[in-house]
Each structure stands twice: as C-alpha cells, then as structure tokens.
Motif scaffolding. Structure first.
Motif, PDB file in Angstrom:
ATOM      1  N   LEU A   1      -5.211   3.651  -4.255  1.00  0.00           N
ATOM      2  CA  LEU A   1      -4.693   2.700  -3.510  1.00  0.00           C
ATOM      3  C   LEU A   1      -4.960   1.229  -3.913  1.00  0.00           C
ATOM      4  O   LEU A   1      -4.123   0.545  -4.201  1.00  0.00           O
ATOM      5  CB  LEU A   1      -4.755   2.788  -2.076  1.00  0.00           C
TER       6      LEU A   1
ATOM      7  N   SER B   1      -6.168   2.158   4.172  1.00  0.00           N
ATOM      8  CA  SER B   1      -5.228   1.395   3.563  1.00  0.00           C
ATOM      9  C   SER B   1      -5.738  -0.103   3.539  1.00  0.00           C
ATOM     10  O   SER B   1      -5.483  -1.035   2.680  1.00  0.00           O
ATOM     11  CB  SER B   1      -3.779   1.399   4.281  1.00  0.00           C
TER      12      SER B   1
ATOM     13  N   VAL C   1       0.327   8.520   0.836  1.00  0.00           N
ATOM     14  CA  VAL C   1      -0.792   7.567   1.546  1.00  0.00           C
ATOM     15  C   VAL C   1      -1.744   7.997   1.840  1.00  0.00           C
ATOM     16  O   VAL C   1      -2.966   7.998   1.537  1.00  0.00           O
ATOM     17  CB  VAL C   1      -0.217   6.332   1.968  1.00  0.00           C
TER      18      VAL C   1
ATOM     19  N   VAL D   1       0.850  -1.432   0.101  1.00  0.00           N
ATOM     20  CA  VAL D   1      -0.032   0.013   0.186  1.00  0.00           C
ATOM     21  C   VAL D   1       0.846   1.314  -0.085  1.00  0.00           C
ATOM     22  O   VAL D   1       1.132   1.743   1.114  1.00  0.00           O
ATOM     23  CB  VAL D   1      -0.853  -0.074   1.172  1.00  0.00           C
TER      24      VAL D   1
END
Ligand SMILES: [Zn+2]
Length: 417
Positions: free
Chosen positions: A119, A154, A111, A76
């Motif tokens: 993602l 994530s 992220v 991720v």
C-alpha cells in the motif's frame, strides 16, 4: 501570490493573485526568504553575500505558482474499479453499482488483504505523480479498510509513503466511509467502533490529523456524523466531512465542531450558504467526481463564491469516482463547468486548499517565511494552466527549495495562431 488576509480567501479576494512579472524567489534551508522582481533580488544584501553558494533555477519564460495543495484524496487502494466504469457506461447509477456489490465496498477486500508495504509503495507512486503535476501538499484519507486493523494499516501506509516523499502529507482517518457489509443493518455498532477504537488509536499513535465522515444516504446519517465528530474532538483531532454529494444535509448542526472543510457540496441549502459565509470552514469542490460520473450538474461554485463562502478545489483522487491526480484538470473543470475564473481556480487550489488543511501558515502562497514549495509551468500566461486540459504542462516542481521533479521541455510548443 500573497495570502494578504488572515483567513481563507473569499468573494473578490479569490481573484487576487498578486502576480509579479520578471520575478525572483530567494530560498534558503527550504524556506522562502524573499520574493519580488529579479532586479530587486539582485540588489538583495543576503544574495550579494551568498552569491557563490547559490543555485539558480532559471524559470524565464515560464509561470511559477505556489505548489498546489490537493486537500481531498483517497490514495490507499489497490486496483482501479473497471467494472464500475463499464457498468456506469452501460447506464447504472452510483447507488445501483453500490447495491450490486461495486462501489466503495469493492475496494475494501483488496485493501484488507494487502500488506502495508504494498500500500505504501502504491501511495508513494501516486505522490510522485502528483508532484509531477505541480502538487506539493496532499491530504490523504484512509477509508477502504473499514476495520480497526485495516484503517490503521492504511494510515500507517500513508505515513510510510509520506516519509519517503519530500512534499507534505496530511493524513485523515475516514473509517466512516461506508458501513462495511458485516455491519449492514446495524450501522450504530460500526459507528461505535469508529468512535471508541479507530479514533482513539489513530490519535494516540499520531497517525491522523483529521477525521472525515461520508455523510450521505447509504453511508452515515447526520446524527452518526455528529457522534463521530464529537469523538474526534474529544481525542484532539480536527474534522471534515463529505456532504451534499447526492442529497442535501443540513450543515448548521456540524458547525459547532468547527470543521476544516465540507467537501463536494453539490446540494446545499440557501440558508447554509448564508451561514457558511460567516465561517472559515472551506467548501471543497471536487468536479473530477462529477466529470467521471458523467453528471450534467456540478456544484454551484458561483453561488458559493458570490455569497462569500471560501472555496477550495481538490482532485478527490479515488478509484471509483475520480481517478485523476491532476489539479490542473480539476481547475479546468472548475472553469468550464462551474464558471470559476482562472484566478479563482488558482487561489482555490493553493492558499484556500492550505486553509482547508490547517497549513496556511506554511503553504499555499509564495511569501517570505513559508516553505519553498513551487510549481513551474511551461506556459506564458497563468490562464493556460486550466486552459490546456488532459495534458501536463508542469515543467518542474520544487519542494522545500530542492527540485523534486523536472520534465524535459516540450518538443514543440502548442500555439494557437
Ligand atoms: Zn472523497
């Protein structure tokens, strides 16, 4: 390849492949129903009855292995870490890069800013590429969000990608990857967030099966690791940890949490090696990180194996220290730099990886009743799989009995005369 024993493979058992020549594997409804010689398969009563509705996949002249189980990956993230790469070439160490604002923290901002769908798309691309290299089961960690919201995002992205991929994904919450910069100097506050918010939410929403901690100087202490393990256990999640990558940590205090694996293990004491030989906790070695960091030393696989510690291999796929998703590459490094035999590398990449993820009843060997996940290699001898490095000899991957990936045959077979 048969799993034989009830626990993970260790010692001389790591060398037992149970190879069958001229073999056939019969699969139905995504499961293996029998495995043996082709001659025996042709006499099988089930096969005779169902001959007409059978799809035959011809693997003659090739090697068929259980699909690889990559039991340690960090998929991720958004971008490769090219600045780290260049700085390291110029001579900066892992810790110097981290303290200059590179390292894990530099993946965090991207992220945090990325949407879940982006993602998930990136993870799915990676999973497909892994399957093209023979991997059918993948452990996937969060760990570049480091806020409750971004870690859960994530994990949701992992879940979304997994739902679009036929292979199996085992998700791990790695909220304790590194202390985020907003908690510098007060790591305990961050550990409390991991324990009282991230872990309960991940457990309640069924987003992770495992909780992982990077237990290392500059990351989390042994005491903090125990606190996090205790919280995970309270919420019904199993645990694993990154240990001994840069420095030695005493592992025995962690054993009461029954960790599925201790990963990296470059630095481990003799007394811990003796203790681990009595447990089913897997030592997961990730030589891709040593290779990419340009280290001279690798984990002492021989010492672990010869002492009876069950060992697995994984890619540690991540943007900073191990940007490879190839299990054959990890196996090649294990053979050349850690003196594991090709047989040990195969067992460590299949059934012992499955033990490290708690899926050994379904994955990691070609046995009746298990999931029909196999990788077909365009080689004549299994030892060629770790032998050819930096190239992909996986010709086909079958997941749950269906072809998931098929590569054109190689234009010209490479042969040593
Ligand atoms: Zn890792």
């Amino acid at each position: 390849m048969r799993s034989r024993s009830k626990g993970p493979r260790r010692g001389a058992d790591l060398k037992q492949l149970g190879t069958i020549e001229n073999a056939a594997v019969l699969c139905d409804a995504g499961k293996i129903i029998s495995v043996g010689t082709t001659k025996d398969a042709l006499r099988d009563s089930w096969l005779k009855k169902n001959r007409k509705r059978i799809t035959e996949i011809d693997c003659s002249g090739k090697i068929v292995l259980p699909g690889f189980v990559d039991s340690h990956t960090h998929p991720v993230f958004v971008s490769p870490r090219l600045v780290d790469f260049e700085k390291r070439i110029e001579g900066a160490s892992y810790e110097e890069i981290a303290s200059a604002g590179g390292g894990i923290r530099s993946s965090v901002e991207a992220v945090r800013g990325a949407g879940k769908r982006i993602l998930a798309d990136k993870i799915l691309t990676v999973l497909r590429e892994m399957a093209a290299h023979g991997t059918t089961t993948v452990e996937a960690k969060s760990g570049y969000g480091l806020t409750v919201e971004s870690e859960l995002k994530s994990l949701e992205a992992i879940q979304q990608a997994a739902s679009r991929w036929p292979g199996t994904v085992v998700a791990t919450l790695l909220g304790a990857h590194v202390v985020p910069k907003e908690f510098q100097g007060c790591s305990q506050k961050y550990v409390e967030i991991v324990c009282t918010e991230m872990i309960p939410l991940a457990a309640r929403r069924k987003l992770a099966q495992f909780v992982d901690v990077f237990c290392e100087r500059g990351a989390f202490t042994a005491d903090e690791t125990e606190q996090i393990f205790a919280a995970a256990t309270r919420h019904g999640l199993s645990v694993r940890a990154h240990v001994g990558q840069l420095s030695e940590t005493s592992l025995q205090p962690f054993l009461r949490f029954n960790p599925a694996s201790f990963d990296h293990m470059d630095h481990v004491s003799d007394s811990d090696v003796i203790e681990l030989a009595k447990h089913d906790t897997i030592a997961t070695l990730v030589p891709g990180a040593n290779y990419f960091l340009g280290l001279k030393d690798y984990p002492n696989a021989r010492k672990l194996i010869d002492a009876g510690v069950p060992v697995a291999l994984a890619t540690d796929y991540n943007p900073g220290t191990s940007p490879t998703l190839s299990m054959p590459m990890a196996m090649s490094l294990a053979c050349t730099h850690m003196k594991m035999s090709p047989e040990e590398a195969i067992v460590a990449s299949t059934i012992n990886g499955a033990w490290a993820l708690g899926v050994a009843n379904q994955k990691g060997s070609i046995e009746p009743g298990k999931d029909a996940d196999v990788a077909v290699f365009d080689v004549e001898d299994y030892r060629e799989i770790p032998y050819w490095f930096g190239m992909n000899r996986c010709a086909m991957t079958v997941i749950a009995g269906a072809i998931s990936h098929e590569q054109g045959t190689f234009p010209e077979r490479l042969r040593i005369q």
